[in-house]
Design an enzyme around this catalytic site. Structure first.
Site, PDB file in Angstrom:
ATOM      1  N   ASP B  92      65.727  37.472  42.343  1.00  0.00           N
ATOM      2  CA  ASP B  92      66.736  37.951  41.402  1.00  0.00           C
ATOM      3  C   ASP B  92      67.956  38.404  42.199  1.00  0.00           C
ATOM      4  OD1 ASP B  92      65.994  40.312  42.561  1.00  0.00           O
ATOM      5  OD2 ASP B  92      65.301  41.271  40.730  1.00  0.00           O
ATOM      6  N   ASP B 272      59.185  34.835  33.931  1.00  0.00           N
ATOM      7  CA  ASP B 272      58.589  35.792  34.857  1.00  0.00           C
ATOM      8  C   ASP B 272      58.406  37.080  34.085  1.00  0.00           C
ATOM      9  OD1 ASP B 272      61.524  36.707  34.967  1.00  0.00           O
ATOM     10  OD2 ASP B 272      60.489  38.264  36.097  1.00  0.00           O
ATOM     11  N   CYS B 310      36.777  31.809  30.734  1.00  0.00           N
ATOM     12  CA  CYS B 310      37.715  31.817  31.862  1.00  0.00           C
ATOM     13  C   CYS B 310      37.039  31.379  33.160  1.00  0.00           C
ATOM     14  CB  CYS B 310      38.289  33.235  32.015  1.00  0.00           C
ATOM     15  SG  CYS B 310      39.424  33.428  33.391  1.00  0.00           S
ATOM     16  N   CYS B 315      36.024  36.314  36.587  1.00  0.00           N
ATOM     17  CA  CYS B 315      35.120  35.934  35.484  1.00  0.00           C
ATOM     18  C   CYS B 315      34.030  34.972  35.913  1.00  0.00           C
ATOM     19  CB  CYS B 315      35.907  35.303  34.339  1.00  0.00           C
ATOM     20  SG  CYS B 315      36.935  36.483  33.444  1.00  0.00           S
ATOM     21  N   HIS B 354      42.517  38.110  37.252  1.00  0.00           N
ATOM     22  CA  HIS B 354      42.213  37.592  35.914  1.00  0.00           C
ATOM     23  C   HIS B 354      43.480  37.414  35.075  1.00  0.00           C
ATOM     24  CE1 HIS B 354      40.356  36.873  32.072  1.00  0.00           C
ATOM     25  NE2 HIS B 354      41.210  37.754  31.583  1.00  0.00           N
TER      26      HIS B 354
END
Lengths: 390, 390
Positions: B92, B272, B310, B315, B354
């Site tokens: 940025d 983002d 997942c 997971c 995750h």
């Protein structure tokens, strides 16, 4: 179940190379065991532990009893399934943690009454309770409940009479631990713990009584409890090699890399300590040539990894080729210095991997030296290199 | 260098499937870009980012300017070598962070005078300074310096006149950014940023002026700054699809999984947001059937992973086979609940993996749906599944 074979012995010291078979697998000794207090070695993925060659890890009975509690442990069939670790686990008895509660607990012959530090509940720990919890945890190595004899209390050094009283109670607790362990039909292995403070005659008495009871393995407890280094080395030189040669010996809560190599020379097979993980989080990193403080400003622009000879994920990246061998996949001291300064989690994640890898790799080098009949030379070179300074 | 190809377009919306080629590699769009503020995506190893398919990550110009500083960045030849990430990086401009300093900064046409929050040094940020820093960082995508127009200030909603003044300054800063970027011979790609607050006529003016300047890509800024959801959706429906069709479009700082799918439908290619990483640390986890609060006591004994469908490391463990497909290598909700309760680092390490995997996988599913000409059906199914509740 426990089977222990001596594969090689050193001629220059009491060091031995062994193979320890437990219910969840084989452990090559001498070995360092990372500490996983609450069912996690702080800051490390189980997969990273596997990658760096951890063979056996610790769990803390007291902590796991408090959180998540035995109902959860029971539902997972023990600690292995809960924390996703399928290799051997050793659990302590919970005695040291209960003892550390200080004014929050009352120790009697029967056991220890205390208030839960989590929710204030009145609880009771005894040899029987410890065996019951450790049976639920299904750890491969179970420790007897003992009383950790302090080196001093509020500036008062423990007298021989006090140390004897404490040691004798631990001995009676060993009997009760063994009885309960057998009554429960626990299929794992129970270790006895030698106590006696800094008094060698008491250590000898404790040792003989425990050997008489024929445990499958023995620990030396009550060291690294605030005593001066020379007194610790004195006990390390006295007790381990007097334990039965054909059984594994575990020196509890020790220590620096130098302590480990010295312990091996004194006949110790197993070590545990929070030092590599705790120091990693505090920015003290172990390297071949001594310790490195990552917070030191001189690392700000240093492109080198922590240890140019190291093959851990932090130093060598995914390739496993060290900086010295041309690898450039690792993280620089400058980057680790920056992460520490910014309080970024990745800092302790990488430094913990590095420090544990250092300890595990040190023990691997010790085993290789013993296999090659070169332990004496290794020990001398190790000391000289570490003293050189990074 | 920037090359952008449209591989497929959706007939039911403005969605497009693209391929973005940058100096450090190819990015398949639509894409979510994890945020790596201080040169690290909080709590995640670069190797984990690679494993979960991250194609491009963000760095924050302002933060990296403050720490570790440009001397360090220069010595590493930019951010890639410093943080060990060899795929594309977007930085940025630093404008949002300087603006967020509030009373610590003074904004003029020339630029922004402010005191360093790290050491109090008096510093100056301008379009030219931002380009100089981003050139040192060598990010693949450089953002122009803009002024982020607030939705409201101390309860006062920004008027059209105020939003116009701010937008017009951002437009002049776009010119200065482009001139400096070219003067520096920066080999990467500079994006212009459409501003204009919640006023569509201003958005249109901003957009037209920037299109005239022929940037290789465009961002929509100044959304997700505290405005009500319907106003955000209004701007999302207005601006992105009016940007040049053959150039990449980036919606800055947005948002929830629902926002991303809606943004794709409105013609956005790049997103983002700190939401997946920040929420992971706060215990809010994204799943196919809605959000899950790991701190909720009902998870205490739950053996299921966060999301049984997942395939992330948390997971599904190392095998990558989901619970629904019979995999049992992952970590249970009970274990993650326990880690959170004990404040153990492994908790946010696993939940961050995750949540990022969820976002990256969602975008992968979006791309597959676009490739198959099924985006409309995917969008409807996605909404229905997420609304079902976990």
């Amino acid at each position: 179940m426990l089977k222990f074979e001596i594969l090689a012995t050193d001629t220059s010291s009491h060091a031995r190379r062994g193979k320890l078979t437990l219910n969840h697998g084989v452990v090559q000794t001498p070995i360092f065991m990372p500490v996983g207090t609450y069912g996690t070695v702080k800051g490390v993925m189980p997969r990273s532990l596997r990658e760096m060659g951890a063979q056996i890890i610790l769990g803390n009975t007291f902590h796991l009893w408090m959180r998540p509690g035995l109902d959860v442990m029971q539902s997972f069939g023990g600690l292995h399934g809960f924390e996703q670790w399928d290799k051997p686990i050793l659990t302590d008895s919970g005695g040291f943690q209960v003892w550390s509660l200080g004014s929050m607990r009352k120790i009697t012959e029967e056991g220890v009454h205390f208030a839960s530090p989590v929710n204030g509940d009145k609880l009771f720990m005894s040899p029987e309770v410890s065996m019951q919890i450790q049976t639920t945890l299904n750890s491969d190595i179970v420790m007897q409940l003992d009383e950790c004899t302090p080196y001093e209390t509020n500036g008062h050094k423990t007298t021989e009479a006090e140390a004897r009283k404490s040691m004798e109670m631990s001995r009676r607790w060993a009997v009760r631990s063994k009885n309960e362990f057998e009554r429960l039909g626990n299929p794992n292995a129970l270790f006895g713990i030698v106590q006696g403070g800094m008094y060698k005659n008491l250590r000898q008495e404790s040792l003989e009584a425990l050997v008489e009871m024929d445990f499958p393995g023995y620990a030396v407890g009550g060291v690294s409890v605030g005593e001066p280094k020379d007194e610790m080395l004195d006990i390390m030189a006295h007790t381990p090699h007097r334990l039965p040669a054909h059984k594994p010996r575990y020196l509890m809560g020790v220590g620096t890399p130098e302590d480990l190599v010295e312990g091996v020379a004194q006949g110790v097979d197993m070590f545990d300590c929070v030092m590599p993980t705790r120091n990693a989080r505090n920015g003290t990193l172990f390297t071949r040539y001594g310790d490195l403080k990552i917070r030191n400003a001189r690392h700000k622009t240093d492109h080198q990894p922590l240890d140019p000879s190291c093959t851990c994920h932090a130093c060598a990246g995914t390739e496993g080729v060290s900086w010295n061998d041309g690898g450039r996949g690792g993280f620089s001291r400058a980057y680790l210095h920056h992460l520490d300064r910014c309080g970024e989690m990745l800092g302790p994640m990488l430094t913990t991997i590095h420090n544990l890898h250092y300890y595990l790799n040190l023990m691997r080098e010790v085993r290789e030296a013993l296999d090659a009949g070169q332990f004496g030379a290794f020990r001398a070179r190790f000391k000289a290199e570490r003293a050189r300074g990074v």
